[in-house]
Motif scaffolding. Structure first.
Motif, PDB file in Angstrom:
ATOM      1  N   VAL A  33     -10.714 -42.356 -26.830  1.00 43.76           N
ATOM      2  CA  VAL A  33     -10.347 -40.701 -27.330  1.00 43.76           C
ATOM      3  C   VAL A  33      -9.098 -40.573 -26.831  1.00 43.76           C
ATOM      4  CG1 VAL A  33     -12.835 -40.010 -27.016  1.00 43.76           C
ATOM      5  CG2 VAL A  33     -11.025 -39.869 -25.164  1.00 43.76           C
ATOM      6  N   THR A  34      -8.431 -39.543 -27.797  1.00 44.17           N
ATOM      7  CA  THR A  34      -6.915 -38.899 -27.288  1.00 44.17           C
ATOM      8  C   THR A  34      -7.357 -37.704 -26.943  1.00 44.17           C
ATOM      9  OG1 THR A  34      -6.011 -40.300 -29.031  1.00 44.17           O
ATOM     10  CG2 THR A  34      -4.845 -38.431 -28.326  1.00 44.17           C
ATOM     11  N   LEU A  35      -6.817 -37.519 -25.633  1.00 39.17           N
ATOM     12  CA  LEU A  35      -6.759 -36.204 -25.120  1.00 39.17           C
ATOM     13  C   LEU A  35      -5.216 -35.548 -25.287  1.00 39.17           C
ATOM     14  CD1 LEU A  35      -8.120 -36.861 -21.351  1.00 39.17           C
ATOM     15  CD2 LEU A  35      -9.244 -36.025 -23.480  1.00 39.17           C
ATOM     16  N   THR A  36      -5.362 -34.321 -25.457  1.00 43.62           N
ATOM     17  CA  THR A  36      -4.128 -33.448 -25.539  1.00 43.62           C
ATOM     18  C   THR A  36      -3.926 -32.651 -24.334  1.00 43.62           C
ATOM     19  OG1 THR A  36      -3.979 -33.653 -28.090  1.00 43.62           O
ATOM     20  CG2 THR A  36      -2.625 -31.879 -26.982  1.00 43.62           C
ATOM     21  N   LEU A  37      -3.008 -32.650 -23.569  1.00 44.28           N
ATOM     22  CA  LEU A  37      -3.198 -31.932 -22.243  1.00 44.28           C
ATOM     23  C   LEU A  37      -2.381 -30.630 -22.507  1.00 44.28           C
ATOM     24  CD1 LEU A  37      -1.788 -34.777 -19.903  1.00 44.28           C
ATOM     25  CD2 LEU A  37      -4.136 -34.027 -20.436  1.00 44.28           C
ATOM     26  N   GLU A  38      -2.308 -29.614 -21.431  1.00 51.20           N
ATOM     27  CA  GLU A  38      -1.901 -28.552 -21.646  1.00 51.20           C
ATOM     28  C   GLU A  38      -0.568 -28.394 -22.120  1.00 51.20           C
ATOM     29  OE1 GLU A  38      -2.751 -26.238 -17.940  1.00 51.20           O
ATOM     30  OE2 GLU A  38      -4.622 -26.055 -18.367  1.00 51.20           O
ATOM     31  N   ASN A  39       0.505 -29.502 -21.702  1.00 52.57           N
ATOM     32  CA  ASN A  39       1.839 -29.369 -21.995  1.00 52.57           C
ATOM     33  C   ASN A  39       1.959 -30.281 -23.457  1.00 52.57           C
ATOM     34  OD1 ASN A  39       1.430 -32.054 -21.406  1.00 52.57           O
ATOM     35  ND2 ASN A  39       2.706 -32.187 -19.944  1.00 52.57           N
ATOM     36  N   ASP A  40       0.768 -30.267 -24.367  1.00 51.91           N
ATOM     37  CA  ASP A  40       0.841 -31.122 -25.513  1.00 51.91           C
ATOM     38  C   ASP A  40       1.205 -32.545 -25.460  1.00 51.91           C
ATOM     39  OD1 ASP A  40       0.161 -28.627 -26.957  1.00 51.91           O
ATOM     40  OD2 ASP A  40       2.312 -28.059 -27.243  1.00 51.91           O
ATOM     41  N   GLU A  41       0.934 -33.057 -24.209  1.00 52.81           N
ATOM     42  CA  GLU A  41       1.172 -34.543 -24.245  1.00 52.81           C
ATOM     43  C   GLU A  41      -0.184 -35.117 -24.592  1.00 52.81           C
ATOM     44  OE1 GLU A  41       1.732 -37.942 -20.802  1.00 52.81           O
ATOM     45  OE2 GLU A  41       1.919 -35.772 -20.285  1.00 52.81           O
ATOM     46  N   GLU A  42      -0.379 -36.393 -25.310  1.00 48.43           N
ATOM     47  CA  GLU A  42      -1.335 -36.884 -25.685  1.00 48.43           C
ATOM     48  C   GLU A  42      -1.493 -38.078 -24.983  1.00 48.43           C
ATOM     49  OE1 GLU A  42      -1.169 -37.676 -29.912  1.00 48.43           O
ATOM     50  OE2 GLU A  42      -1.768 -35.231 -30.119  1.00 48.43           O
ATOM     51  N   ILE A  43      -2.776 -38.476 -24.512  1.00 43.41           N
ATOM     52  CA  ILE A  43      -3.019 -39.752 -23.762  1.00 43.41           C
ATOM     53  C   ILE A  43      -4.073 -40.203 -24.211  1.00 43.41           C
ATOM     54  CG2 ILE A  43      -3.657 -40.476 -21.346  1.00 43.41           C
ATOM     55  CD1 ILE A  43      -2.504 -37.961 -20.039  1.00 43.41           C
TER      56      ILE A  43
END
Length: 99
Positions: A15-25
Motif C-alpha cells: 500500500v502507499t501511505l500519504t503522510l500529513e506532510n504529503d510524503e508518500e511511503i
C-alpha cells in the motif's frame, strides 16, 4: 492496494501511505488481525528498492467500507498497546512456525 513482485516465488501486497506532510511511503502489508472486535493492519515501510527501510512497523485500524480498505490512526494509547501486544504475539507465532 497494489501487488508487487519482489521475489519470483512470492507476491507481496503493498500500500502507499500519504503522510500529513504529503510524503508518500510504500509499505508491505504484514498482516491484518482482530482484537476486541476491531480490525488492525500492520505495515512495514519499504525503501525505493522494495526493502525494509528501518524495521519499524506501522499499526492502523483497518476496515473495509463499500469494499474499499480504510486505515485510521490509533489515537488512544491503551488501544495502541492492545493492538501492539496482539501484533507482537502474531510475530512470535510466525517465528515459532519457522523453527
Amino acid at each position: 492496494m497494489s501487488e508487487q513482485n519482489n521475489n519470483l516465488d512470492e507476491a507481496q501486497i503493498t500500500v502507499t501511505l500519504t503522510l500529513e506532510n504529503d510524503e508518500e511511503i510504500d509499505c508491505a502489508v504484514l498482516t491484518t488481525y482482530s482484537v476486541n472486535g476491531r480490525d488492525y493492519i500492520a505495515l512495514l515501510p519499504l525503501d525505493e528498492d522494495g526493502e525494509s527501510a528501518d524495521g519499524d512497523v506501522f499499526l492502523y485500524r483497518y476496515e473495509e467500507v463499500d469494499g474499499e480498505p480504510t486505515l485510521d490512526n490509533i489515537e488512544d494509547d491503551e488501544e495502541y498497546e492492545i493492538a501492539a501486544d496482539a501484533f507482537d504475539e502474531w510475530m512470535d507465532e510466525q517465528e515459532f512456525e519457522e523453527l
